[in-house]
Motif scaffolding. Structure first.
Motif, PDB file in Angstrom:
ATOM      1  N   THR A  52       0.813  -1.219   0.000  1.00  0.00           N
ATOM      2  CA  THR A  52       0.000   0.000   0.000  1.00  0.00           C
ATOM      3  C   THR A  52       0.846   1.269   0.000  1.00  0.00           C
ATOM      4  N   LEU A  53       2.160   1.149  -0.040  1.00  0.00           N
ATOM      5  CA  LEU A  53       3.029   2.320  -0.011  1.00  0.00           C
ATOM      6  C   LEU A  53       2.780   3.221  -1.222  1.00  0.00           C
ATOM      7  N   THR A  54       2.663   4.523  -0.957  1.00  0.00           N
ATOM      8  CA  THR A  54       2.520   5.500  -2.041  1.00  0.00           C
ATOM      9  C   THR A  54       3.663   6.510  -2.044  1.00  0.00           C
ATOM     10  N   PRO A 110       3.135  -1.556  -6.156  1.00  0.00           N
ATOM     11  CA  PRO A 110       2.854  -1.069  -7.513  1.00  0.00           C
ATOM     12  C   PRO A 110       2.184   0.300  -7.560  1.00  0.00           C
ATOM     13  N   ASN A 111       1.626   0.753  -6.429  1.00  0.00           N
ATOM     14  CA  ASN A 111       0.912   2.029  -6.417  1.00  0.00           C
ATOM     15  C   ASN A 111       1.788   3.189  -5.945  1.00  0.00           C
ATOM     16  N   LEU A 112       3.092   2.996  -5.937  1.00  0.00           N
ATOM     17  CA  LEU A 112       4.015   4.037  -5.490  1.00  0.00           C
ATOM     18  C   LEU A 112       3.896   5.269  -6.391  1.00  0.00           C
ATOM     19  N   GLN A 113       3.695   6.435  -5.760  1.00  0.00           N
ATOM     20  CA  GLN A 113       3.506   7.674  -6.509  1.00  0.00           C
ATOM     21  C   GLN A 113       4.651   8.665  -6.322  1.00  0.00           C
ATOM     22  N   HIS A 114       5.363   8.579  -5.211  1.00  0.00           N
ATOM     23  CA  HIS A 114       6.431   9.537  -4.907  1.00  0.00           C
ATOM     24  C   HIS A 114       7.628   8.759  -4.372  1.00  0.00           C
TER      25      HIS A 114
END
Length: 477
Positions: free
Chosen positions: A326-328, A350-354
């Motif tokens: 869940t890491l973003t 897979p949802n890493l944004q930064h």
């Protein structure tokens, strides 16, 4: 024959009387909350309307800076409270050392949700709070108790806090709760807050905040903060979701591990430039892995910032990147014990944004990994980055990195959501690399160290993508 005008005004109609009813006016004012221009116009109609519509208009107030040599005028504050009874957010620009007796009128703000003290640094300010405060009334404590049920956000950033006599006297070892009413505060900002003794200030305040969700105690490295009782967070503040410990050198890591386990909603930890250790990160991963076997619901963990932390090792980071899907936001730049090989194992976020991974170590690498080509550690980095399709902000490179097409720079084409990128490296980017930058459809900002992109190449990129802001900045280790 014309009728002579009457010398006496005609009685008001039922319609005009209805428009003076406070209940009706308040109903109309509430429907105009999102239309401040109409509220201002209505407030100018007459005195009766002014009272109602002005109260609805002023929900946020940023008070001008106070004169250091003067105290606030109490009659003016009482008048302000009468005029803006629906005030929700108040920001007070005050000087440290200002007498807090002026808080008394603010007890009447029944709708106040957010209170922020903005303190400009004083040249002669002491590094600690004055200890000669025993005879001073507890104005701040009395105000917090008066607004215990409504105040949700409190900022004491850069304030000198002497103590809370009311909270201190009510402190008890009884876990059933304090004798005074619990505060409804959900966000508490204590960044750079100066105290003489945390036991009579910070500890006492935290015990009164069982609903606390967000806590910021960053930039507190003075000696008094070394005595902070971290166990209070695990005992009294179990609803914590966000914890900011940036530039805090007094962390009790053993107690912080207990806080991680005691707060199932913990979803964000910001601890850059602090003395945080790997054991805390391992606790976060262990809690997430074992969430299905626990009776408490564990909220998704999303934000981790441990940049410039020498106590964090690579093994703890690799576990987090592998198991916490869940890491973003992940920031691990300039950590002495984290190397470029962190990109070798599989990442499960897979949802890493930064992502910020600047200044990672090149030590303990094989000869092939330091050469140019598909066996280089930079190639492994770009290959990993290419799998992060949701990435929006990226900071990469070091003065040892070769960020050319030969080392996999082309994988950046897959980052279609990227909006901001900052890169540093040893070589100079040429047309092939800048073509990749220009092909990123959502890119808005491209930052790079001075000299990393020549003036000619900057002009070339500007001709292709004038919408991209180019930021050339000096680089310092």
């Amino acid at each position: 024959m014309a009728t002579a005008p009457s010398l006496y005004p005609s009685p008001p109609s039922l319609q005009s009387k209805a428009l003076q009813l406070p209940e009706l006016l308040e109903n109309v004012a509430q429907r105009l909350t999102s239309r401040p221009k109409d509220l201002r116009s209505a407030a100018l109609v007459c005195k009766a309307w002014s009272t109602v519509f002005t109260a609805e208009l002023w929900r946020i107030l940023n008070m001008p800076p106070l004169v250091q040599s003067k105290t606030l005028d109490l009659p003016s504050l009482y008048r302000m409270v009468r005029l803006v009874p629906r005030l929700e957010c108040l920001q007070v620009n005050c000087c440290n050392g200002q007498e807090l007796s002026w808080l008394a009128p603010l007890k009447g703000l029944d709708h106040l949700i957010k209170l922020e003290f903005v303190n400009e640094p004083r040249p002669d300010a002491s590094n600690t709070a004055s200890s000669d405060k025993k005879s001073c009334p507890d104005h701040l404590g009395e105000f917090l108790i008066a607004r215990a049920s409504t105040l949700r956000h409190l900022s004491l950033e850069a304030m000198i806090v002497a103590g809370f006599k009311l909270f201190e006297s009510s402190a008890s070892t009884d876990k059933n709760g304090p004798r005074l009413p619990a505060l409804a505060i959900e966000t508490l900002i204590l960044s750079n807050t100066l105290v003489d003794n945390t036991a009579t200030t910070i500890d006492s305040l935290l015990r009164q905040c069982p609903r606390l969700i967000e806590l910021d105690i960053s930039r507190n490295f003075a000696r008094p903060w070394q005595s902070l009782q971290w166990s209070i967070l695990s005992d009294y503040c179990q609803r914590l979701t966000h914890l900011d410990l940036s530039s805090c050198s007094t962390i009790d890591n053993n107690q912080l591990v207990k806080v991680v386990w005691a707060c199932p909603g913990m979803s964000s930890l910001v601890a850059c430039q602090s003395n945080i250790e790997s054991k805390v990160l391992h606790a976060i991963v262990d809690r997430w892995i074992g969430r299905d076997s626990k009776s408490k619901v564990v909220e998704p963990f999303t934000i981790l910032d441990v940049s410039c932390c020498s106590g964090v090792n690579q093994a703890s980071i690799e576990r987090g990147l592998k198991h916490i899907d869940t890491l973003t936001v992940v920031k691990i730049s300039w950590c002495l014990n984290i190397g470029m090989t962190v990109f070798y194992p599989e990442w499960g976020c897979p949802n890493l944004q930064h992502l910020e991974v600047q200044g990672l170590s090149f030590q303990d690498l094989d000869e092939d990994e330091t050469e140019v080509g598909e066996y280089s550690v930079e190639w492994a980095m770009f290959r990993r980055l290419g799998t992060l399709k949701a990435l929006q902000r990226l900071t990469i490179g070091s003065m040892e990195s070769y960020l050319g097409m030969e080392n996999g720079f082309g994988h950046m084409r897959d980052l279609k959501q990227l909006e901001d990128i900052m890169v540093i490296g040893t070589d100079v980017l040429e047309v092939r690399e800048l073509e990749v930058i220009a092909a990123l459809p959502r890119l808005q900002s491209f930052a790079f160290r001075m000299g990393f992109v020549t003036k000619r190449m900057q002009q070339w990129l500007r001709s292709k993508r004038p919408d991209i802001e180019q930021i050339e900045q000096p680089f310092h280790y």
